[in-house]
Scaffold this motif. Structure first.
Motif, PDB file in Angstrom:
ATOM      1  N   PHE A   1       1.087  -8.408  -5.402  1.00 17.28           N
ATOM      2  CA  PHE A   1       2.217  -9.270  -5.070  1.00 17.28           C
ATOM      3  C   PHE A   1       2.341  -9.455  -3.558  1.00 17.28           C
ATOM      4  O   PHE A   1       2.665 -10.548  -3.082  1.00 17.28           O
ATOM      5  N   ALA A   2       2.107  -8.386  -2.804  1.00 14.66           N
ATOM      6  CA  ALA A   2       2.186  -8.488  -1.343  1.00 14.66           C
ATOM      7  C   ALA A   2       1.163  -9.487  -0.815  1.00 14.66           C
ATOM      8  O   ALA A   2       1.471 -10.325   0.044  1.00 14.66           O
ATOM      9  N   LEU A   3      -0.074  -9.403  -1.330  1.00 17.72           N
ATOM     10  CA  LEU A   3      -1.118 -10.325  -0.893  1.00 17.72           C
ATOM     11  C   LEU A   3      -0.778 -11.753  -1.292  1.00 17.72           C
ATOM     12  O   LEU A   3      -0.948 -12.696  -0.501  1.00 17.72           O
ATOM     13  N   PHE A   4      -0.270 -11.916  -2.508  1.00 17.01           N
ATOM     14  CA  PHE A   4       0.063 -13.258  -2.992  1.00 17.01           C
ATOM     15  C   PHE A   4       1.185 -13.875  -2.156  1.00 17.01           C
ATOM     16  O   PHE A   4       1.095 -15.022  -1.718  1.00 17.01           O
TER      17      PHE A   4
ATOM     18  N   ILE B   1      11.657   2.570  -1.437  1.00 16.72           N
ATOM     19  CA  ILE B   1      11.254   1.597  -0.415  1.00 16.72           C
ATOM     20  C   ILE B   1      12.207   0.412  -0.399  1.00 16.72           C
ATOM     21  O   ILE B   1      12.581  -0.095   0.661  1.00 16.72           O
ATOM     22  N   LEU B   2      12.628  -0.033  -1.583  1.00 15.92           N
ATOM     23  CA  LEU B   2      13.526  -1.182  -1.669  1.00 15.92           C
ATOM     24  C   LEU B   2      14.892  -0.856  -1.062  1.00 15.92           C
ATOM     25  O   LEU B   2      15.479  -1.684  -0.352  1.00 15.92           O
ATOM     26  N   ILE B   3      15.403   0.347  -1.328  1.00 22.62           N
ATOM     27  CA  ILE B   3      16.673   0.764  -0.718  1.00 22.62           C
ATOM     28  C   ILE B   3      16.546   0.791   0.796  1.00 22.62           C
ATOM     29  O   ILE B   3      17.400   0.250   1.524  1.00 22.62           O
TER      30      ILE B   3
ATOM     31  N   SER C   1      10.554  -7.463   4.353  1.00 19.58           N
ATOM     32  CA  SER C   1       9.165  -7.466   3.876  1.00 19.58           C
ATOM     33  C   SER C   1       8.992  -6.648   2.604  1.00 19.58           C
ATOM     34  O   SER C   1       8.004  -6.802   1.889  1.00 19.58           O
ATOM     35  N   THR C   2       9.949  -5.781   2.303  1.00 17.22           N
ATOM     36  CA  THR C   2       9.803  -4.907   1.134  1.00 17.22           C
ATOM     37  C   THR C   2      10.156  -5.593  -0.175  1.00 17.22           C
ATOM     38  O   THR C   2       9.623  -5.243  -1.230  1.00 17.22           O
ATOM     39  N   GLN C   3      11.056  -6.583  -0.121  1.00 16.88           N
ATOM     40  CA  GLN C   3      11.665  -7.010  -1.385  1.00 16.88           C
ATOM     41  C   GLN C   3      10.740  -7.824  -2.275  1.00 16.88           C
ATOM     42  O   GLN C   3      10.758  -7.648  -3.491  1.00 16.88           O
ATOM     43  N   HIS C   4       9.916  -8.699  -1.726  1.00 12.22           N
ATOM     44  CA  HIS C   4       9.062  -9.511  -2.597  1.00 12.22           C
ATOM     45  C   HIS C   4       8.043  -8.661  -3.371  1.00 12.22           C
ATOM     46  O   HIS C   4       8.000  -8.729  -4.605  1.00 12.22           O
ATOM     47  N   PRO C   5       7.204  -7.871  -2.700  1.00 12.20           N
ATOM     48  CA  PRO C   5       6.204  -7.117  -3.478  1.00 12.20           C
ATOM     49  C   PRO C   5       6.812  -6.044  -4.362  1.00 12.20           C
ATOM     50  O   PRO C   5       6.374  -5.855  -5.502  1.00 12.20           O
ATOM     51  N   ILE C   6       7.822  -5.321  -3.865  1.00 12.39           N
ATOM     52  CA  ILE C   6       8.374  -4.209  -4.633  1.00 12.39           C
ATOM     53  C   ILE C   6       9.200  -4.707  -5.811  1.00 12.39           C
ATOM     54  O   ILE C   6       9.051  -4.255  -6.943  1.00 12.39           O
TER      55      ILE C   6
ATOM     56  N   ARG D   1       0.833  -1.211   0.000  1.00  9.97           N
ATOM     57  CA  ARG D   1       0.000   0.000   0.000  1.00  9.97           C
ATOM     58  C   ARG D   1       0.865   1.257   0.000  1.00  9.97           C
ATOM     59  O   ARG D   1       0.558   2.242  -0.688  1.00  9.97           O
ATOM     60  N   ILE D   2       1.959   1.240   0.753  1.00  7.13           N
ATOM     61  CA  ILE D   2       2.854   2.390   0.780  1.00  7.13           C
ATOM     62  C   ILE D   2       3.442   2.647  -0.599  1.00  7.13           C
ATOM     63  O   ILE D   2       3.632   3.795  -1.014  1.00  7.13           O
ATOM     64  N   ALA D   3       3.707   1.566  -1.341  1.00  5.76           N
ATOM     65  CA  ALA D   3       4.310   1.699  -2.668  1.00  5.76           C
ATOM     66  C   ALA D   3       3.397   2.392  -3.660  1.00  5.76           C
ATOM     67  O   ALA D   3       3.858   2.802  -4.736  1.00  5.76           O
TER      68      ALA D   3
END
Length: 399
Positions: A340-343, A86-88, A122-127, A76-78
């Protein structure tokens, strides 16, 4: 990205796409390595802090829980902040968590440091998944498979490197080395990865993608949850099945290694396969193959059963790359990170819960029947894939 005047389709800028895939793959390897290196460190921490097995499991759970639980908020933040930023920040935070763990003076500080590192991961998979998806557009299936495969490289390399470092330095200094490597990866993202953009900036393209995807994504998520359950359930019982066939402890270790090697190959190849033959056919092949090979492992003697394990690993893990590659097709462009985050949250949660449920089934029916139940679960995915294919308008080969 460029647009073809003849077809009106979007084509990715090859150099930018390659940089995105390379940097996100490196980042995926780091974070997956961070996740699995905890298993190497648990015995060290048990000796250092005189911990029970329950507390050791809690330490692992703090990292995994923070990583899984924060993925949806990160998605959601993304939608409001560029995903690259966010990834950095997440990669740097994860690295600092390991640095703080190295400086921790007790189990409470260690637990808080691991939770901090898990929050960063937690950031790397969805982003990163969304970044690869946007970089390659409609050709993202294969690259997402490569991205998925890169995590397995990290799972193999970082724990092995850590084991070597632990022989020449203390565990605290080892964690500082891991933290320094993570900060270097964060710098690489900052210097070389193209901007991802805010999710809200992609609303204009939503009308052309994901218009009828609500129920389709739910079917995809259900398949992902069941596919993960099959994989984790089977791996739970495999050592016991092989032991009953006469396998020694080293043989069991070899068997698991063969499954994992096949799994890594499956993630790499099945993303490519899905791009060429479609989601439906690939899922039917991998899930049908999984069920058949599980049945063969149950029925065959030890030696031929072990020979089949690399191919079974391909089938067990191959579906995941196809499913990840399908997420963008079933999602409005401005909600890719959220999807992606939900998945990932659903599949990670399934990976945590499934062994418990299959374990209870094993207590009631025995390991053989419980393992047979994982094969039946794989077969149950096939009709769900047929329903999912109806929502994949750009998957004509599956129709």
């Amino acid at each position: 990205m460029s647009v073809s005047a003849e077809t009106g389709t979007t084509r990715p800028d090859r150099a930018r796409s390659t940089r995105t895939l390379t940097v996100t793959g490196l980042n995926h390897a780091l974070h997956d390595g961070y996740t699995d290196v905890i298993y190497v460190l648990l015995p060290v921490w048990q000796t250092e802090f005189a911990l029970s097995y329950g507390l050791l499991a809690l330490l692992r759970g703090l990292y995994a829980g923070a990583m899984a639980g924060l993925q949806i908020p990160v998605g959601r933040i993304a939608e409001r902040i560029d995903g690259k930023v966010i990834l950095i920040a997440g990669t740097a935070l994860s690295a600092l968590g390991y640095a703080f763990a190295g400086f921790s003076g007790g189990v409470i500080g260690l637990g808080l440091a691991l939770a901090l590192s898990g929050a960063g991961s937690s950031t790397q998979h969805p982003i990163a998944s969304a970044a690869v998806s946007r970089a390659y557009g409609t050709a993202a299936r294969g690259p997402l498979g490569i991205y998925n495969f890169s995590g397995d490289l990290g799972k193999a390399a970082i724990p092995a490197l850590t084991s070597i470092l632990l022989m020449i330095m203390s565990w605290r200094h080892t964690l500082l080395v891991l933290a320094f490597a993570g900060l270097l990866v964060a710098v690489c993202i900052a210097l070389w990865m193209p901007a991802v953009g805010k999710g809200a900036e992609h609303k204009a393209t939503s009308a052309s993608r994901g218009a009828s995807t609500g129920r389709g994504f739910h079917w995809l998520l259900a398949i992902g949850i069941l596919d993960t359950a099959v994989r984790m359930g089977f791996l739970t019982f495999l050592p016991f099945l092989l032991r009953d066939k006469g396998a020694s402890l080293p043989t069991n270790g070899l068997a698991l290694a063969l499954v994992f090697i096949g799994g890594a190959a499956g993630k790499f190849t099945c993303g490519w396969l899905g791009e060429r033959v479609g989601t439906l056919r690939t899922v039917l092949i991998t899930e049908g193959g999984t069920a058949a090979l599980i049945a063969a492992v149950l029925a065959l003697p030890l030696a031929p059963a072990i020979v089949l394990l690399p191919l079974l690993g391909v089938m067990l893990n191959g579906t995941s790359s196809v499913l990840y590659g399908t997420v963008p097709e079933l999602t409005p462009a401005h909600q890719t990170e959220r999807a992606f985050a939900l998945f990932y949250t659903g599949t990670i949660g399934s990976g945590a819960i499934a062994p418990v449920l299959y374990g209870l089934l094993g207590d009631a029916l025995g390991p053989t029947l419980a393992t047979a139940a994982t094969a039946l679960t794989a077969l149950a995915i096939c009709p769900l894939a047929v329903v999912l294919a109806r929502h994949l308008a750009d998957d004509p080969k599956a129709a």
